[in-house]
Design an enzyme around this catalytic site. Structure first.
Site, PDB file in Angstrom:
ATOM      1  N   ILE A 485       0.902  -1.316  -0.016  1.00  0.00           N
ATOM      2  CA  ILE A 485      -0.005  -0.237   0.144  1.00  0.00           C
ATOM      3  C   ILE A 485       0.814   1.161   0.096  1.00  0.00           C
ATOM      4  O   ILE A 485       0.248   2.280   0.395  1.00  0.00           O
ATOM      5  CB  ILE A 485      -1.019   0.032   1.145  1.00  0.00           C
ATOM      6  CG1 ILE A 485      -0.121  -0.128   2.545  1.00  0.00           C
ATOM      7  CG2 ILE A 485      -1.923  -1.423   0.976  1.00  0.00           C
ATOM      8  CD1 ILE A 485      -1.206   0.167   3.938  1.00  0.00           C
ATOM      9  N   GLY A 486       2.197   1.124  -0.680  1.00  0.00           N
ATOM     10  CA  GLY A 486       3.249   2.203  -0.497  1.00  0.00           C
ATOM     11  C   GLY A 486       3.879   2.286   0.474  1.00  0.00           C
ATOM     12  O   GLY A 486       4.849   3.206   0.545  1.00  0.00           O
ATOM     13  N   SER A 527      -0.576  -3.152  11.284  1.00  0.00           N
ATOM     14  CA  SER A 527       1.221  -3.190  11.458  1.00  0.00           C
ATOM     15  C   SER A 527       1.593  -4.512  11.329  1.00  0.00           C
ATOM     16  O   SER A 527       2.563  -4.811  12.139  1.00  0.00           O
ATOM     17  CB  SER A 527       1.434  -2.553  12.569  1.00  0.00           C
ATOM     18  OG  SER A 527       1.392  -1.097  12.610  1.00  0.00           O
ATOM     19  N   THR A 530       4.942  -6.833   8.182  1.00  0.00           N
ATOM     20  CA  THR A 530       6.321  -7.401   8.364  1.00  0.00           C
ATOM     21  C   THR A 530       6.499  -8.540   9.297  1.00  0.00           C
ATOM     22  O   THR A 530       7.165  -9.444   9.146  1.00  0.00           O
ATOM     23  CB  THR A 530       7.160  -6.252   8.726  1.00  0.00           C
ATOM     24  OG1 THR A 530       7.324  -5.151   7.975  1.00  0.00           O
ATOM     25  CG2 THR A 530       8.645  -6.301   9.334  1.00  0.00           C
ATOM     26  N   LYS A 728       9.383  -6.403  14.337  1.00  0.00           N
ATOM     27  CA  LYS A 728       8.006  -6.189  14.615  1.00  0.00           C
ATOM     28  C   LYS A 728       7.515  -4.774  14.070  1.00  0.00           C
ATOM     29  O   LYS A 728       8.282  -4.365  12.855  1.00  0.00           O
ATOM     30  CB  LYS A 728       7.831  -5.949  16.203  1.00  0.00           C
ATOM     31  CG  LYS A 728       8.624  -5.410  16.939  1.00  0.00           C
ATOM     32  CD  LYS A 728       8.294  -5.502  18.374  1.00  0.00           C
ATOM     33  CE  LYS A 728       9.027  -4.785  19.188  1.00  0.00           C
ATOM     34  NZ  LYS A 728       8.819  -4.713  20.801  1.00  0.00           N
ATOM     35  N   GLY A 729       6.237  -4.719  13.975  1.00  0.00           N
ATOM     36  CA  GLY A 729       5.498  -3.635  13.253  1.00  0.00           C
ATOM     37  C   GLY A 729       6.179  -2.229  13.400  1.00  0.00           C
ATOM     38  O   GLY A 729       6.554  -1.869  14.524  1.00  0.00           O
ATOM     39  N   GLY A 731       4.680   0.757  11.206  1.00  0.00           N
ATOM     40  CA  GLY A 731       3.762   1.679  10.093  1.00  0.00           C
ATOM     41  C   GLY A 731       2.889   2.634  10.909  1.00  0.00           C
ATOM     42  O   GLY A 731       2.559   3.913  10.499  1.00  0.00           O
ATOM     43  N   GLU A 732       2.264   2.475  12.073  1.00  0.00           N
ATOM     44  CA  GLU A 732       1.249   3.249  12.582  1.00  0.00           C
ATOM     45  C   GLU A 732       1.673   4.014  13.929  1.00  0.00           C
ATOM     46  O   GLU A 732       1.138   5.191  14.076  1.00  0.00           O
ATOM     47  CB  GLU A 732       0.094   2.257  12.957  1.00  0.00           C
ATOM     48  CG  GLU A 732      -0.552   1.684  11.590  1.00  0.00           C
ATOM     49  CD  GLU A 732      -1.766   0.982  12.071  1.00  0.00           C
ATOM     50  OE1 GLU A 732      -2.752   1.219  12.642  1.00  0.00           O
ATOM     51  OE2 GLU A 732      -1.558  -0.549  11.965  1.00  0.00           O
TER      52      GLU A 732
END
Length: 808
Positions: A485-486, A527, A530, A728-729, A731-732
């Site tokens: 998603i980018g 998230s 990954t 771990k995540g 993105g958010e």
């Protein structure tokens, strides 16, 4: 070119032997096609004989649909179909609570609700014909804010939701009231957030084509397999009759989760016309009918001992669902419980209600409830620090969770470097030096947050699966349905595969999601890609590598234990009597394994299910296998003459485990901070009759480069034992604390604490002069009557017998 040794299968990977490609700034595998314009987005899809569509939307917040006259539109040359609710399966659909029809049946429930749609030879004709459709309405009483919706005798948005409650739950874990009564210091307040739109560079869109009784939909959804299930329900079709192919996505942020009607309407028009149809939202439609962040009102109470140990937290949360539910029910849950995994609360109590209103439906947005929770709870912690006379970083360090902690909701923390993040953010912003030499009208604040790396939400499953196929030309194809998603997810997955296979990232391809051709996936949410998909790819690559080494052992007569893969070749030491070691191209081994009697391809299948629990109806359960953390500090300056706020510096220290690709991780943190600043300071609409007065970027101010502060982005030294190479995540989480710390820094600077987003110069101006941050004549429906707090006392300087940020 990165080179790496493939691991010995079955042995754990240690931190000090991470392959060089992990942690490297490798080029994105989609970079060339994006910068050259070859990437194909939703509006770029072209199919022979394709038609274009336009939608007729309700101008009323609540009305009964008495009649729809489509005759004039149908006679327009070039129009191939006009549809209304009568042309649909008339089945309600939704992620958690089915309450949405594809087109209005009997009633419309918000300004923007879909009533009819047109497919025509070109977009101009479709829009012209849509304007000719005449709809007769009986306007009904509407509820346009939380208080009106909850009032006794309020009109019902949905007849099957008494009291306009879409969802509610409550719990008391540990006896919070008793703990609060025994606390030495109790702080409380009410804070309200507002709708925030995703503002993606690309709007929502779909192209649909039928072949006999089966539809293929090219959609810019971030969750193709989940969207497919919901689309099938809305279309009244069996699941096998729907295929979803993910196009390139120009930004998701939760807004392209497949909870709106765009794709469903597109498919219905394609079925009626017998031709492909494309429907792409205009920017105005994106504001009217996509699914923005849920506005939430929190009443927060926190208790502490006199020496700063937290005792209990109590919240009463009311969330504005809008007219339809989508993912809001799950967002409400996260906003209620997730932040309790930050501190060592003895007890927590909550009552949470999701309330229908006749406003635009809400849904998932980056952070998924955390930013609204941190907006309220974070400011309560800031108030507590002032009351206790303790610096905010020190108060956090006294109470922060650590590895091995368990929250009141049974969130089990495996890796946690929250305290490290707090110290690093304080140092990066120069917290203690600035406290020792304060500047007038400047303020400091710090906030923290926790997020998941995937969450068990759908069918007691939060897993992923992947196939890795080695090709006879020495490359590897990763087949997986998670998508991109980018964020660079496909590049990260390629790095993981390359590290396991001993190949260069340039020799790895990663598929795009197609529900017919790729493995099942939940997609880009929570998230999770990954951590969850990365583990599946890692396992698939390990198994493919194991097969490769077994094949090479058969072909060379060497023991498999002596073989390894590096720089695209299978290697082994020289055998007795040989002058040179073995160096065989991977492609040669793969081809020899295939082209022999009984030959087989080398294909590895991997799967991973998040080691978590499905939370019960009261949100008790370890919702994720790994939690990521952040600490952020900001310095702001306030002009006392105007109330204008300038965010001067912002420091973010993130615990996301191993950083697989530093530029991609940094980009995620910086982008999240930008969205947090928009939520904090600028993003809002004036409303009239239940709709934004001008639904476009003229009125909706998103942050630009000119307002971005000096940023300090750091990553904690961290390793998640259950993650792929310790990751771990990420993105958010960096969005979550931003609104809270901006508000608290303003309060530190001029003594005005804003309780309702956004934090505007006008509110601060009035707060400085009158003690009320919102002039009475401008208070919106359901808004808070805000009061400015007195200027806080001088913060104590840190004791000189300890290092800055060191625990007491």
């Amino acid at each position: 070119m990165s080179t790496t040794h493939a691991p010995v299968p079955g042995l754990p990977r240690e931190r000090d032997v991470l392959p060089p490609v992990i942690g490297s700034a490798v080029q994105r595998i989609d970079a060339v096609e994006k910068v050259t314009g070859r990437a194909s987005y939703a509006a770029d899809t072209r199919i022979p004989r394709m038609l274009h569509a336009a939608v007729v939307r309700s101008p009323h917040a609540h009305a009964r649909v008495l009649a729809v006259d489509t005759s004039r539109a149908a006679r327009v040359p070039g129009v191939h179909a006009v549809i209304t609710g009568a042309d649909t399966a008339q089945v309600k659909w939704g992620a958690f609570r089915p309450d949405l029809y594809p087109l209005a049946v009997e009633r419309v429930r918000y300004v923007g609700d879909e009533v009819a749609a047109v497919a025509a030879i070109d977009l101009e004709t479709a829009r012209y014909a849509a304007e000719l459709i005449r709809v007769e309405y009986e306007v009904l009483p509407a509820v346009l804010d939380l208080d009106a919706a909850l009032a006794d005798g309020a009109p019902l948005v949905h007849d099957d939701a008494p009291g306009n409650l879409a969802h509610e739950f409550a719990f008391d874990r540990g006896g919070a009231r008793e703990w609060l009564e025994r606390s030495d210091v109790v702080v409380e307040g009410v804070w309200q957030s507002t709708r925030q739109w995703h503002g993606s560079i690309e709007t929502i869109g779909c192209t649909a084509e039928w072949s006999q009784d089966r539809v293929t939909m090219w959609v810019n959804t971030q969750t193709p397999f989940l969207a497919r299930q919901r689309y099938a329900t809305a279309l009244g079709l069996p699941l096998r009759a729907v295929r979803v192919v993910q196009t390139e996505i120009g930004g998701g942020f939760g807004g392209k989760s497949g909870d709106d009607n765009t794709s469903v309407i597109c498919a219905i028009l394609a079925r009626k016309t017998g031709r492909p149809v494309q429907l792409v939202n205009t920017r105005e439609e994106e504001f009217l009918a996509s699914r923005p962040r849920i506005p939430m009102r929190y009443h927060v109470r926190l208790g502490f001992t006199s020496d700063g140990l937290v005792t209990a937290k109590e919240i009463d949360l009311v969330a504005d669902n809008g007219a339809y539910t989508g993912k809001a029910q799950a967002v409400l849950g996260a906003a209620t419980v997730r932040h309790d995994a930050l501190f060592t609360y003895r007890a927590v109590k909550a009552r949470s209600r999701l309330v229908y209103t006749n406003l635009v439906p809400t849904g998932a947005f980056r952070g998924f409830g955390n930013p609204s929770a941190d907006w309220a709870v974070g400011q309560a912690w800031d108030l507590a620090a002032t009351r206790l006379g303790i610096e905010v970083p020190d108060l956090f360090l006294l109470n922060a969770v650590e590895s091995g902690s368990v929250s009141p909701h049974n969130h089990r923390i495996s890796s946690c470097e929250l305290k490290q993040c707090i110290r690093r953010a304080a140092a990066a912003i120069g917290w203690y030096d600035k406290r020792a030499a304060p500047t007038p009208h400047r303020g400091l604040a710090m906030g923290v947050s926790v997020h998941v790396s995937g969450r068990r939400s759908f069918g007691d499953y939060d897993g992923s699966s992947a196939i890795v196929r080695l090709t006879e030309d020495g490359r590897a194809a990763v087949i997986i349905g998670e998508g991109e998603i980018g964020t660079g997810a496909r590049t990260t997955l390629a790095q993981i595969a390359a590290a396991e296979l001993g190949l260069a990232v340039a020799d790895i391809s990663v598929s795009r999601p197609d529900t017919d051709l790729t493995t099942h996936a939940l997609g880009a949410l929570a998230s999770r890609v990954t951590y969850v998909a990365g583990n599946a790819v890692k396992q698939a690559a390990e198994r493919a590598c194991e097969q490769l080494l077994a094949a090479a052992a058969r072909q060379t007569g060497r023991p498999a234990a002596e073989l390894w893969v590096e720089d695209g070749h299978v290697h082994a030491p020289a055998m007795p009597g040989e002058d040179t070691p073995l160096r065989q191209p991977v492609g040669t081994v793969v081809r020899a394994e295939l082209y022999r009697p009984g030959g087989e391809p080398i294909v590895g299948l991997g799967s991973f299910d998040n080691p978590s629990e499905f939370p019960d109806q009261l949100r008790y359960g370890n919702e994720s296998g790994a939690y990521n953390f952040v600490a952020e500090a900001a310095e702001v300056e306030v002009d006392p003459a105007t109330g204008a706020v300038t965010v001067l510096e912002l420091a973010a220290a993130v615990d996301c485990g191993t950083v697989l690709n530093p530029p991609l991780a940094e980009g995620q943190v910086e982008g999240a901070i930008a969205q947090g600043l928009g939520m904090a300071l600028t993003e809002r609409f004036d409303w009239d009759g239940g709709a934004p007065t001008r639904p476009n970027f003229v009125d909706y101010k998103m942050p630009t480069a000119g307002v971005m502060p000096k940023l300090h982005v750091e990553f904690a030294d961290s390793y998640e034992p259950t993650g792929p190479f310790g990751a771990k995540g990420v993105g958010e989480i960096a969005l979550d604390p931003v609104p809270s710390i901006v508000a608290s820094a303003v309060a530190d600077a001029v003594g005005v604490r804003v309780h309702e987003l956004p934090i505007t110069a006008e509110k601060i101006f009035w707060g400085i002069r009158t003690g009320s941050t919102t002039p009475p004549e401008q208070a919106g429906p359901g808004g808070l009557s805000e009061s400015a707090e007195p200027a806080p006392p001088d913060r104590p300087a840190p004791p000189r017998d300890r290092a800055p940020g060191e625990e007491r």
